[in-house]
Scaffold this motif. Structure first.
Motif, mmCIF file in Angstrom:
data_model
loop_
_atom_site.group_PDB
_atom_site.id
_atom_site.type_symbol
_atom_site.label_atom_id
_atom_site.label_comp_id
_atom_site.label_asym_id
_atom_site.label_seq_id
_atom_site.Cartn_x
_atom_site.Cartn_y
_atom_site.Cartn_z
ATOM 1 N N PRO A 85 0.738 -1.389 -0.013
ATOM 2 C CA PRO A 85 0.027 0.160 -0.045
ATOM 3 C C PRO A 85 0.845 1.229 0.144
ATOM 4 O O PRO A 85 0.712 2.140 0.880
ATOM 5 C CB PRO A 85 -0.720 -0.074 1.294
ATOM 6 N N ILE A 86 1.810 1.443 -0.947
ATOM 7 C CA ILE A 86 2.586 2.589 -1.200
ATOM 8 C C ILE A 86 2.474 3.078 -2.588
ATOM 9 O O ILE A 86 2.496 2.464 -3.543
ATOM 10 C CB ILE A 86 4.088 1.878 -0.968
ATOM 11 N N CYS A 87 2.029 4.335 -2.773
ATOM 12 C CA CYS A 87 1.805 5.143 -3.764
ATOM 13 C C CYS A 87 2.815 6.280 -3.841
ATOM 14 O O CYS A 87 2.479 7.278 -4.148
ATOM 15 C CB CYS A 87 0.423 5.532 -4.017
ATOM 16 N N SER A 88 4.101 5.845 -3.968
ATOM 17 C CA SER A 88 5.387 6.867 -3.788
ATOM 18 C C SER A 88 6.508 6.149 -4.482
ATOM 19 O O SER A 88 6.972 5.285 -3.808
ATOM 20 C CB SER A 88 5.498 7.323 -2.237
ATOM 21 N N ILE A 89 6.857 6.505 -5.720
ATOM 22 C CA ILE A 89 7.984 6.009 -6.172
ATOM 23 C C ILE A 89 9.053 6.234 -5.529
ATOM 24 O O ILE A 89 10.122 5.724 -5.506
ATOM 25 C CB ILE A 89 7.993 6.490 -7.502
ATOM 26 N N ARG A 90 9.344 7.781 -5.009
ATOM 27 C CA ARG A 90 10.462 7.990 -4.081
ATOM 28 C C ARG A 90 10.620 7.325 -2.846
ATOM 29 O O ARG A 90 11.681 6.729 -2.369
ATOM 30 C CB ARG A 90 10.155 9.568 -3.502
ATOM 31 N N ALA A 91 9.442 6.777 -2.254
ATOM 32 C CA ALA A 91 9.501 6.055 -1.135
ATOM 33 C C ALA A 91 10.179 4.561 -1.646
ATOM 34 O O ALA A 91 10.800 4.025 -0.884
ATOM 35 C CB ALA A 91 8.340 5.768 -0.366
ATOM 36 N N ALA A 92 9.716 4.068 -2.633
ATOM 37 C CA ALA A 92 10.141 2.697 -3.007
ATOM 38 C C ALA A 92 11.680 2.823 -3.330
ATOM 39 O O ALA A 92 12.444 2.020 -3.088
ATOM 40 C CB ALA A 92 9.313 2.503 -4.530
ATOM 41 N N MET A 93 12.236 3.876 -4.033
ATOM 42 C CA MET A 93 13.653 4.322 -4.084
ATOM 43 C C MET A 93 14.295 4.065 -2.820
ATOM 44 O O MET A 93 15.202 3.314 -2.757
ATOM 45 C CB MET A 93 14.070 5.595 -4.739
ATOM 46 N N GLU A 131 20.479 12.378 -3.656
ATOM 47 C CA GLU A 131 19.293 12.933 -2.715
ATOM 48 C C GLU A 131 17.675 12.272 -2.945
ATOM 49 O O GLU A 131 16.952 11.922 -1.958
ATOM 50 C CB GLU A 131 19.076 14.333 -2.490
ATOM 51 N N LEU A 132 17.736 11.801 -4.199
ATOM 52 C CA LEU A 132 16.472 11.328 -4.527
ATOM 53 C C LEU A 132 16.158 9.775 -3.820
ATOM 54 O O LEU A 132 14.794 9.586 -3.538
ATOM 55 C CB LEU A 132 16.295 11.264 -6.015
ATOM 56 N N SER A 133 17.004 9.214 -3.389
ATOM 57 C CA SER A 133 16.982 7.927 -2.788
ATOM 58 C C SER A 133 17.155 8.251 -1.206
ATOM 59 O O SER A 133 16.805 6.973 -0.284
ATOM 60 C CB SER A 133 17.835 6.938 -3.350
ATOM 61 N N TYR A 134 17.817 9.417 -0.722
ATOM 62 C CA TYR A 134 18.086 9.626 0.664
ATOM 63 C C TYR A 134 16.871 10.089 1.509
ATOM 64 O O TYR A 134 16.726 9.760 2.183
ATOM 65 C CB TYR A 134 19.239 10.755 0.519
ATOM 66 N N TRP A 135 16.173 11.070 0.759
ATOM 67 C CA TRP A 135 15.012 11.637 1.664
ATOM 68 C C TRP A 135 13.912 10.666 1.723
ATOM 69 O O TRP A 135 13.579 10.326 0.554
ATOM 70 C CB TRP A 135 14.735 13.196 0.975
ATOM 71 N N LEU A 136 13.275 10.669 2.599
ATOM 72 C CA LEU A 136 11.886 10.122 2.826
ATOM 73 C C LEU A 136 10.769 10.923 3.211
ATOM 74 O O LEU A 136 11.018 11.356 4.316
ATOM 75 C CB LEU A 136 11.942 8.784 3.799
ATOM 76 N N GLY A 137 9.695 10.946 2.430
ATOM 77 C CA GLY A 137 8.713 11.811 2.820
ATOM 78 C C GLY A 137 8.715 13.202 2.373
ATOM 79 O O GLY A 137 7.963 14.117 2.772
ATOM 80 N N THR A 138 9.816 13.553 1.598
ATOM 81 C CA THR A 138 9.597 14.961 1.044
ATOM 82 C C THR A 138 9.620 14.814 -0.473
ATOM 83 O O THR A 138 9.690 13.851 -1.070
ATOM 84 C CB THR A 138 11.239 15.536 1.359
ATOM 85 N N ASN A 139 9.392 15.916 -1.201
ATOM 86 C CA ASN A 139 9.198 16.114 -2.466
ATOM 87 C C ASN A 139 10.128 17.240 -2.863
ATOM 88 O O ASN A 139 9.618 18.208 -3.002
ATOM 89 C CB ASN A 139 7.700 16.238 -2.946
#
Length: 411
Positions: free
Chosen positions: A331-339, A391-399
C-alpha cells in the motif's frame, strides 16, 4: 519565460530551451552527469542536450533558466495495481498479529477480498480512485506509469479496469501502459478448477482484451497460491499468439522456476524474485529480461529472503524498482519511497535506484524512447531542487520536484 534572441532565420528552431541546469542523463556512468547543461526541445523530443558552452545557435519559443537545479529523466513506475476499489487495512492488522499472507488468502481474503469490492464498484468510482493514485505518482515526477488489471477475474470487470486505465491515459499527460493480469488469482467461483479458469482466460478473456486494444502486455502470478508454471505457460502462449509481450510475478514466496519461465518467453520483466536461484538469474541475463524489484511488498509482508542482488549485478541483469502499489501487499503510492526502501532493504546504491526508475523501468515496459536524457528521446524531464541526484533515494517523505515536463510540455 525569457525570450531567446533570434540570430538568423536559418538557425534551428526549438519549442523550449532549458538552461543553467545540471543534468543526470542516466546515459553512462556516474549518473551521466552534465554540468552547466542546456536542453533544447522540439516536437516533444530532446533536440539537443549538452554543456551550455557547446549549445548551437538557434531560436526557441520559450526558455527557462533552471537556476542550477538538477534535471533527470522523468520517473517511470513500471509495476502498479492502481485500479482497484476499497482497501485491506484489516488484513494488514491481521498480519501484524501473526497471520501469514498465505493463510489470509486461503481463508478467502487477500486478492479475493479486493476482487469482491472491485467487482461491485462503478466505473466512475474506479476512475476517481485510480486517477487520484495516478496523480500522486505524477506529483513525484512520474511521466510513465504501468497499470495492471487483475482485481476483476471475470471478463466484464477485467475489461472495465483496463478501460479505466486507457481513459486515464487519454485524460492525463502521464503515459499509462496497461497490463492484463487475469491470471492474478483463481476466483472463488473457480476454486478447485484452476485449469478451467485458465481456459477462460485463454479462450475468452485474452481475445476480448486484445480485440479493442486494451492491453499493452500480459502478466501472471506464478506461485503456489496462484498459478503453476504449466498454467502460466498456456496463458503466455496465447498472449504471444496475439502479439502481446509478457511479464511475470515470479518467485516471490517460493522458488517455482518463475524466472526461467519468464526468460523462456523473452518476457519484458520478471518481478519480485526473492526466491530466484542462480539458474533463474542466468536465464534472465541471457534473455535480456529486466528484474523488477518491489521493496514495498518486501517490507509490508515482513520478508527476510532478499532477491539475489549481487548475482543480478554480476550477470548485468538490468534492475528496475517500482511501487507495486496495491491494497494488500504494497500500500505504497510513492515512487520516491520505493527508491528509499530499495536502498535500505536491498542495499541498492542511489544511482542503481535512479536507473531503476528511469532507463531500466522504461525497458521493463518495452519503451526505448524514454528513460534517459539523450537527443531524440521523448522530452520527459523532471527538475529537482537538490544538491545531487543521490538525494532522490536519501530523503523519505519529502518532494523536491519543482517542474515536470512531459513530451516537452510543462505540467
Amino acid at each position: 519565460s525569457n525570450a531567446i534572441p533570434t540570430w538568423t532565420t536559418d538557425m534551428p528552431g526549438w519549442d523550449l530551451l532549458l538552461t543553467n541546469a545540471r543534468a543526470a542523463t542516466m546515459a553512462g556512468g556516474n549518473y551521466g552527469v552534465i554540468d552547466d547543461a542546456s536542453v533544447a526541445i522540439a516536437d516533444g523530443r530532446i533536440a539537443w542536450i549538452g554543456p551550455a558552452a557547446e549549445l548551437p545557435a538557434g531560436t526557441a519559443d520559450d526558455a527557462y533558466s533552471l537556476d542550477g537545479r538538477w534535471l533527470t529523466p522523468a520517473l517511470v513506475d513500471c509495476h502498479t495495481h492502481l485500479a482497484f476499489a476499497g482497501n485491506r487495512a484489516a488484513e494488514f492488522e491481521q498480519r501484524l498479529k501473526g497471520a501469514t499472507y498465505e493463510q489470509i488468502a486461503r481463508d478467502g481474503g487477500g486478492i479475493m477480498s479486493t476482487v469482491r469490492e472491485t467487482r461491485a464498484a462503478t466505473e466512475e468510482a474506479l476512475l476517481a480512485a485510480t486517477g487520484a493514485r495516478l496523480a500522486l505518482l505524477r506529483n513525484e515526477g512520474c511521466a510513465t506509469v504501468e497499470i495492471k488489471s487483475g482485481y476483476g477475474l471475470e471478463p466484464e470487470t477485467e475489461l472495465r479496469l483496463l478501460s479505466v486505465a486507457r481513459q486515464l491515459s487519454a485524460s492525463s499527460p502521464v503515459t499509462v501502459r496497461t497490463t492484463f493480469l487475469g491470471a492474478h488469482a483463481v476466483p472463488a467461483e473457480y476454486r478447485g478448477k484452476a485449469d478451467d479458469y485458465v481456459a477462460l482466460i485463454c479462450d475468452d478473456m485474452l481475445p476480448a482484451v486484445h480485440e479493442p486494444g486494451l492491453a499493452d502486455a500480459v502478466d501472471a502470478y506464478c506461485e503456489n497460491i496462484a498459478f503453476s508454471v504449466e498454467q502460466v505457460a498456456r496463458v503466455f502462449e496465447t498472449a504471444q499468439s496475439l502479439g502481446l509481450p509478457v511479464k511475470l510475478h515470479a518467485d516471490q514466496l517460493s522458488d517455482t522456476g518463475g524466472a526461467e519461465l519468464a526468460a523462456s518467453f523473452n518476457a519484458l520483466s520478471a518481478d519480485h524474485l526473492e526466491y530466484t536461484h542462480f539458474n533463474g538469474v542466468s536465464a534472465l541475463a541471457e534473455a535480456g529480461t529486466v528484474a523488477v524489484l518491489l521493496p514495498g511488498a518486501f517490507l509490508t509482508l515482513g520478508e527476510t529472503k532478499l532477491p539475489p542482488i549481487n548475482q543480478l549485478r554480476d550477470n548485468s541483469v538490468p534492475v528496475a524498482i517500482a511501487t507495486d502499489c496495491n491494497p494488500g501487499t504494497s500500500p505504497i503510492c510513492s515512487i520516491r519511497a520505493a527508491m528509499t526502501l530499495a536502498t535500505d532493504l536491498f542495499r541498492l546504491t542511489p544511482e542503481e535506484c535512479l536507473a531503476g526508475v528511469t532507463c531500466n523501468a522504461a525497458r521493463a515496459l518495452g519503451l526505448d524512447d524514454r528513460g534517459t536524457l539523450e537527443t531524440g528521446k521523448r522530452a520527459d524531464i523532471a527538475a529537482w531542487d537538490i544538491d545531487h541526484p543521490r538525494e532522490l533515494s536519501y530523503w523519505l517523505g519529502t518532494n523536491e520536484l519543482t517542474d515536470l515536463y512531459i513530451a516537452g510540455e510543462r505540467t
